[in-house]
Design a protein around this motif. Structure first.
Motif, PDB file in Angstrom:
ATOM      1  N   PHE A 128       0.826  -1.204   0.000  1.00  0.00           N
ATOM      2  CA  PHE A 128       0.000   0.000   0.000  1.00  0.00           C
ATOM      3  C   PHE A 128       0.865   1.261   0.000  1.00  0.00           C
ATOM      4  CE2 PHE A 128      -2.610   3.334   1.837  1.00  0.00           C
ATOM      5  CZ  PHE A 128      -3.794   3.182   1.138  1.00  0.00           C
ATOM      6  N   SER A 129       1.904   1.273   0.824  1.00  0.00           N
ATOM      7  CA  SER A 129       2.783   2.444   0.883  1.00  0.00           C
ATOM      8  C   SER A 129       3.450   2.695  -0.460  1.00  0.00           C
ATOM      9  CB  SER A 129       3.836   2.258   1.973  1.00  0.00           C
ATOM     10  OG  SER A 129       3.245   2.131   3.242  1.00  0.00           O
ATOM     11  N   GLU A 130       3.887   1.640  -1.114  1.00  0.00           N
ATOM     12  CA  GLU A 130       4.541   1.794  -2.408  1.00  0.00           C
ATOM     13  C   GLU A 130       3.555   2.271  -3.470  1.00  0.00           C
ATOM     14  OE1 GLU A 130       7.680   2.064  -4.922  1.00  0.00           O
ATOM     15  OE2 GLU A 130       7.727   1.578  -2.772  1.00  0.00           O
ATOM     16  N   TYR A 131       2.310   1.798  -3.385  1.00  0.00           N
ATOM     17  CA  TYR A 131       1.302   2.252  -4.344  1.00  0.00           C
ATOM     18  C   TYR A 131       1.042   3.749  -4.193  1.00  0.00           C
ATOM     19  CZ  TYR A 131      -3.133   2.756  -6.773  1.00  0.00           C
ATOM     20  OH  TYR A 131      -4.126   3.178  -7.618  1.00  0.00           O
ATOM     21  N   VAL A 132       0.883   4.198  -2.955  1.00  0.00           N
ATOM     22  CA  VAL A 132       0.675   5.632  -2.713  1.00  0.00           C
ATOM     23  C   VAL A 132       1.880   6.427  -3.209  1.00  0.00           C
ATOM     24  CG1 VAL A 132       0.394   7.401  -0.919  1.00  0.00           C
ATOM     25  CG2 VAL A 132      -0.903   5.264  -0.793  1.00  0.00           C
ATOM     26  N   GLY A 133       3.086   5.915  -2.923  1.00  0.00           N
ATOM     27  CA  GLY A 133       4.292   6.601  -3.385  1.00  0.00           C
ATOM     28  C   GLY A 133       4.364   6.684  -4.903  1.00  0.00           C
ATOM     29  N   THR A 134       3.910   5.629  -5.583  1.00  0.00           N
ATOM     30  CA  THR A 134       3.916   5.632  -7.043  1.00  0.00           C
ATOM     31  C   THR A 134       2.957   6.679  -7.593  1.00  0.00           C
ATOM     32  OG1 THR A 134       4.462   3.269  -7.090  1.00  0.00           O
ATOM     33  CG2 THR A 134       3.533   4.217  -9.091  1.00  0.00           C
ATOM     34  N   LEU A 135       1.767   6.783  -7.001  1.00  0.00           N
ATOM     35  CA  LEU A 135       0.813   7.801  -7.439  1.00  0.00           C
ATOM     36  C   LEU A 135       1.398   9.201  -7.272  1.00  0.00           C
ATOM     37  CD1 LEU A 135      -2.613   6.542  -6.018  1.00  0.00           C
ATOM     38  CD2 LEU A 135      -1.707   6.272  -8.328  1.00  0.00           C
ATOM     39  N   ILE A 136       2.018   9.434  -6.113  1.00  0.00           N
ATOM     40  CA  ILE A 136       2.600  10.749  -5.868  1.00  0.00           C
ATOM     41  C   ILE A 136       3.743  11.020  -6.841  1.00  0.00           C
ATOM     42  CG2 ILE A 136       3.881  12.118  -4.174  1.00  0.00           C
ATOM     43  CD1 ILE A 136       2.212  10.748  -2.010  1.00  0.00           C
ATOM     44  N   GLY A 137       4.561   9.999  -7.106  1.00  0.00           N
ATOM     45  CA  GLY A 137       5.665  10.167  -8.035  1.00  0.00           C
ATOM     46  C   GLY A 137       5.203  10.466  -9.448  1.00  0.00           C
ATOM     47  N   GLN A 138       4.020   9.968  -9.824  1.00  0.00           N
ATOM     48  CA  GLN A 138       3.494  10.213 -11.165  1.00  0.00           C
ATOM     49  C   GLN A 138       2.707  11.517 -11.261  1.00  0.00           C
ATOM     50  OE1 GLN A 138       1.217   6.857 -12.499  1.00  0.00           O
ATOM     51  NE2 GLN A 138       2.998   5.560 -12.807  1.00  0.00           N
ATOM     52  N   GLY A 139       2.596  12.231 -10.139  1.00  0.00           N
ATOM     53  CA  GLY A 139       1.871  13.504 -10.172  1.00  0.00           C
ATOM     54  C   GLY A 139       0.366  13.361 -10.128  1.00  0.00           C
ATOM     55  N   VAL A 140      -0.144  12.240  -9.598  1.00  0.00           N
ATOM     56  CA  VAL A 140      -1.584  12.011  -9.509  1.00  0.00           C
ATOM     57  C   VAL A 140      -2.113  12.689  -8.247  1.00  0.00           C
ATOM     58  CG1 VAL A 140      -3.402  10.276  -9.354  1.00  0.00           C
ATOM     59  CG2 VAL A 140      -1.339   9.807 -10.696  1.00  0.00           C
ATOM     60  N   SER A 141      -3.122  13.536  -8.377  1.00  0.00           N
ATOM     61  CA  SER A 141      -3.723  14.139  -7.185  1.00  0.00           C
ATOM     62  C   SER A 141      -4.473  13.068  -6.406  1.00  0.00           C
ATOM     63  CB  SER A 141      -4.665  15.280  -7.573  1.00  0.00           C
ATOM     64  OG  SER A 141      -5.704  14.823  -8.412  1.00  0.00           O
ATOM     65  N   ILE A 142      -4.461  13.208  -5.084  1.00  0.00           N
ATOM     66  CA  ILE A 142      -5.021  12.200  -4.184  1.00  0.00           C
ATOM     67  C   ILE A 142      -5.962  12.885  -3.208  1.00  0.00           C
ATOM     68  CG2 ILE A 142      -4.458  10.444  -2.438  1.00  0.00           C
ATOM     69  CD1 ILE A 142      -1.763  10.106  -3.731  1.00  0.00           C
ATOM     70  N   GLU A 143      -6.956  12.146  -2.769  1.00  0.00           N
ATOM     71  CA  GLU A 143      -7.878  12.638  -1.734  1.00  0.00           C
ATOM     72  C   GLU A 143      -7.975  11.583  -0.645  1.00  0.00           C
ATOM     73  OE1 GLU A 143     -12.688  13.236  -1.151  1.00  0.00           O
ATOM     74  OE2 GLU A 143     -11.818  13.485  -3.152  1.00  0.00           O
ATOM     75  N   TYR A 144      -7.832  12.015   0.600  1.00  0.00           N
ATOM     76  CA  TYR A 144      -8.109  11.110   1.713  1.00  0.00           C
ATOM     77  C   TYR A 144      -8.605  11.904   2.903  1.00  0.00           C
ATOM     78  CZ  TYR A 144      -3.057  12.104   2.543  1.00  0.00           C
ATOM     79  OH  TYR A 144      -1.817  12.697   2.702  1.00  0.00           O
ATOM     80  N   PHE A 145      -9.228  11.185   3.816  1.00  0.00           N
ATOM     81  CA  PHE A 145      -9.858  11.802   4.988  1.00  0.00           C
ATOM     82  C   PHE A 145      -9.020  11.450   6.207  1.00  0.00           C
ATOM     83  CE2 PHE A 145     -13.087  10.806   1.863  1.00  0.00           C
ATOM     84  CZ  PHE A 145     -13.758  12.014   1.732  1.00  0.00           C
ATOM     85  N   ILE A 146      -8.348  12.436   6.777  1.00  0.00           N
ATOM     86  CA  ILE A 146      -7.426  12.144   7.872  1.00  0.00           C
ATOM     87  C   ILE A 146      -8.154  11.887   9.182  1.00  0.00           C
ATOM     88  CG2 ILE A 146      -5.586  13.471   6.787  1.00  0.00           C
ATOM     89  CD1 ILE A 146      -6.059  15.655   8.858  1.00  0.00           C
ATOM     90  N   GLU A 147      -9.478  12.094   9.214  1.00  0.00           N
ATOM     91  CA  GLU A 147     -10.228  11.744  10.416  1.00  0.00           C
ATOM     92  C   GLU A 147     -10.420  10.242  10.537  1.00  0.00           C
ATOM     93  OE1 GLU A 147     -13.528  14.910  11.236  1.00  0.00           O
ATOM     94  OE2 GLU A 147     -13.178  14.851   9.078  1.00  0.00           O
TER      95      GLU A 147
END
Length: 847
Positions: free
Chosen positions: A377-396
């Motif tokens: 999961f961490s690597e997947y999130v890192g890959t999205l960020i590395g590709q410049g994909v905007s992300i949305e998540y709820f920190i609550e």
């Protein structure tokens, strides 16, 4: 002789004029920015337009857009002559090569740009301003559009002439033309480079600019899901996790790899531009059916900041609708929807696949003990960020059942920070988002859960029943407000100024990492609250829930609403807070219209009230804006049991209690700033006659008896009194049991039971009054501020500071209430069985 148009522009050649008239009925152009016109460019320099790809349709669209904006035509030569060839003021960085039905190729060499650079080199006195223009056809079909049209909307592919022709016919009336600020060619040319190298450099910069704009508008050019998953599984962290699992479970690498592959496929989104466009088509009538309108605030700032940044959207989480609503608003306003981190409980048959293609990627609620899943999961999130994909998540971590912001969970923030530290390709921008509803479709289920009933598991049948029920109701208006963005680089500069120089040492968790994540989480929650939108339902809830029977005479309610609006305007909480423009009378009329208020006719004056379940539900909407009235409520609290009090005393006690209020309500000030807001609030209340300065005693005082001013002060104070009641319950339980007698978990359970019993015996408190999370947060704050500490036996040990703090409560809480709390407080720490679900006032139990 060629006729000049009336605006002074030189007309394009006759063939383009004819083709333009033929294309005009199929085109409706929206210019970005909306006011783009002649004031966009410098009047003293010739203009040359630059587009990403050449095509006859792009030339005609640009010509029509320039004509509507009053700009020079791109299809005639510049006043200084033909500089780019073909007697046009237009350069395309690439050109399609192929037949009408053939597979097109993309040729990227620009002869026009080369000619322009060569001419500027030959004539040092010459300068030209270039205006980059991005053109998008068919991005957002409206509710009258056919399903077929979404297949021919703008994307990253190089399409042939026939497909482009169909795109114009089907989607031309949804065309966006985005003008960028002009750039002087003379200023960007470097004299130490050859003309050929200057051409390559300028073309490279322009291509990067167009990619950035295209990414912001239609999203990044994503690889296929399986390709992305293969890249995740091939990364070093995941390969090490696979090897560790194989060694731990005494199996071979291939079997462990297959498990990692299953985990990755469970997580990964399968983003489809066509599905996103189709969903936008479906959701428009859906919003019109269930809402009276959706309003956005401060959206222009996001549109300016998004290009060039990795945007992480961090909204508050109030409803399942949050996912769809934010993505829809971004899409129809010209920004690509983000990939959304969704709970795996939403990965239902059919629905899960649809959400996945809309950009959702799924995560399990907890995976601390699963090292392989965590690595994937961490690597997947890192890959999205590395590709410049905007992300949305709820920190609550989940939807708020009380209307307050929940204490943030740091998992996704930590993953984002680690990914950026590893590959800081583009600056990361966190965009807080406040979402305010007037009614919640999950309202009744929230009451059930707060009352002790178990949360219902999501199923496809429950979803279908829920949708059918939702479509039978209207839920008022919705406001989506974009808060002040937070740059991750600013956080890192505060906690680790030299982090770029030490990137090689950051594989392990650096000592400052946790503090940086906590600081980021706190700033996000604070900025969400600073962007609050105050709607009529919020104001009605704040006023009516302050009375024992949730009712007021109409004249009193109008006065209280006027006071609330006056306080918000006189002492602004933030420059991003928005308040309903409705007058008090219009707010009351609106409350009746949406069936929130009940009017009882009476000869001495009508009474307006919240009845039954509606009264309990309104505590949610009061809590949405509770933080906005914190200063006024504290000042009013000081006069509940005392007629007189010095301003210095109000400020001293305010600063003492402020850390607890700040952590619960995510207030934005330090103690000194809080004191300044208190002083400003005191001045407003004094100006309105609610309190007055007594020259004899040198103190502030309220009026005697039951005057209107005293009634208004009591109503203002009520919003914060319940918080002090909870604080006193926790301290009373702790002190009554003695230092070193109860653990944090035992204290939380005893506080929950005490508050629950208090609400049954003495008041009509909503179930959020005895919400465990609020007691958990207060106990955590006591530990952070060192009022208590954990002893060697795991029990809480408190200092004399706590007892002194408790004594000050007599100023705020009445003697009767304090005695009632002390009476029902358990006098020993013991295991107490979990109580059955309790009925809520006005809510009938359901099977």
């Amino acid at each position: 002789m060629t006729m000049q148009p009336s605006d002074g522009r030189t007309p394009p050649p006759w063939l383009f004029r004819v083709l333009g008239k033929l294309a005009a009925p199929w085109l409706a152009i929206r210019r970005e920015p909306p006011g783009a016109g002649a004031d966009l460019v410098r009047p003293d320099l010739p203009i040359c337009y630059v587009i990403e790809r050449y095509g006859l349709s792009n030339a005609l669209i640009l010509e029509q857009s320039c004509r509507e904006a009053g700009l020079p035509s791109p299809l005639v030569a510049m006043p200084v002559g033909d500089l780019v060839g073909r007697r046009r003021a237009l350069i395309a960085l690439s050109r399609r090569q192929g037949y009408w039905f053939g597979r097109p190729r993309n040729r990227t060499h620009s002869e026009g740009l080369a000619r322009l650079v060569a001419r500027l080199n030959d004539d040092p006195s010459l300068d030209v301003q270039i205006v980059p223009v991005s053109i998008f056809v068919g991005r957002a079909p409206d509710r009258q559009s056919g399903w077929f049209r979404v297949l021919f909307a703008e994307n990253w592919g190089v399409v042939g002439r026939f497909r482009r022709f169909l795109a114009i016919v089907l989607n031309g009336r949804h065309t966006i033309v985005q003008f960028s600020p002009p750039v002087s060619m003379r200023e960007v040319l470097q004299h130490d480079l050859t003309p050929e190298r200057n051409v390559r450099k300028i073309a490279r910069v322009l291509r990067a600019h167009f990619r950035r704009i295209r990414t912001a508008v239609i999203g990044p050019d994503l690889s296929h899901r399986r390709t992305l998953v293969d890249g995740v599984l091939a990364s070093d962290p995941v390969r090490r996790a696979i090897a560790d699992l194989a060694r731990k479970e005494n199996t071979n690498y291939a079997q462990a790899w297959r498990r990692a592959h299953r985990d990755a496929m469970e997580v990964a989104a399968d983003y489809s531009h066509t599905v996103v466009r189709s969903l936008s088509f479906v959701l428009t009538p859906f919003w019109n059916k269930i809402y009276r309108g959706v309003t956005t605030h401060h959206f222009d700032g996001l549109k300016q900041n998004a290009p060039g940044h990795e945007v992480i959207y961090v909204p508050c989480h109030r409803s399942h609708i949050d996912y769809l609503l934010l993505s829809y608003l971004l899409y129809v306003n010209g920004i690509v929807p983000p990939h959304i981190a969704a709970g795996v409980n939403l990965n239902l048959p059919v629905v899960g696949s649809l959400l996945r293609r809309g950009g959702a990627f799924f995560l399990r609620r907890s995976f601390k003990s699963n090292a392989l899943y965590s690595a994937v999961f961490s690597e997947y999130v890192g890959t999205l960020i590395g590709q410049g994909v905007s992300i949305e998540y709820f920190i609550e971590g989940g939807r708020s059942r009380t209307g307050r912001l929940l204490a943030p969970k740091s998992g996704m923030l930590a993953m984002t920070l680690r990914a950026y530290l590893r590959q800081p390709r583009r600056p990361v921008l966190f965009q807080p988002v406040y979402i305010g509803y007037e009614q919640l479709m999950e309202g009744k289920s929230y009451l059930d859960e707060l009352s002790g009933r178990p949360k219902q598991k999501e199923t496809i049948w429950a979803l279908l029943r829920g949708v059918a029920g939702v479509l039978r109701h209207n839920y008022g208006k919705v406001a989506v407000s974009f808060g002040e963005p937070i740059l991750l680089d600013d956080i890192l500069a505060t906690h680790a100024p030299d982090w770029r120089e030490r990137r090689g040492e950051l594989d392990a968790k650096p000592p400052w990492f946790g503090d940086a994540v906590d600081d980021l989480a706190q700033r996000i929650q604070v900025n969400i609250n600073r962007a609050a939108d105050v709607n009529p339902i919020n104001l009605l809830a704040v006023a009516l829930l302050s009375t024992p029977k949730y009712a007021m005479a109409e004249s009193d309610l109008l006065a209280q609403l006027e006071l609330s609006k006056a306080l918000l305007e006189a002492v602004p909480y933030s420059d991003r807070v928005t308040v309903t423009p409705l007058s008090p009378a219009e707010i009351v009329a609106y409350g009746e219209e949406v069936k929130v208020l009940t009017r009882t006719r009476h000869p001495l004056g009508d009474v307006l009230s919240l009845d039954g379940e509606q009264a309990v539900l309104q505590s949610y909407f009061r809590n949405n804006v509770l933080h906005l009235f914190a200063c006024a409520a504290w000042v009013a609290c000081c006069f509940q049991n005392s007629r007189r009090m010095s301003q210095a005393g109000i400020l001293r006690l305010g600063k003492l209690v402020y850390p607890f209020i700040q952590r619960e309500l995510f207030l934005p000030w330090n103690e000194e700033q809080f004191g300044e807001h208190l002083q400003a609030t005191i001045a407003v209340l004094a100006e309105r006659g609610l309190i007055a300065f007594d020259p004899e005693s040198g103190q502030l005082q309220r009026g005697p008896g039951q005057t209107d001013e005293v009634f208004q002060l009591r109503a203002i104070a009520h919003s914060l009194l319940q918080a002090f009641e909870r604080y006193y319950i926790a301290i009373a339980v702790l002190v009554k049991n003695g230092s070193g007698a109860v653990s944090a978990g035992e204290l939380e359970n005893l506080c929950h039971l005490t508050a629950q019993r208090l609400s049954l015996l003495y008041s009509q408190s909503a179930p959020e009054f005895f919400d465990r999370s609020l007691f958990r947060g207060f106990i955590a704050t006591l530990r952070e501020l060192e009022f208590v500490r954990v002893g060697e036996n795991g029990k809480l040990v408190y200092s004399e500071r706590l007892e002194a703090w408790a004594k000050d409560s007599k100023i705020i809480l009445s003697r009767e209430l304090r005695q009632a709390i002390l009476k029902i407080t358990p006098d020993m720490a013991r295991e107490v069985a979990e109580p059955p679900a309790l009925p809520v006032e006005g809510v009938e139990p359901r099977e």
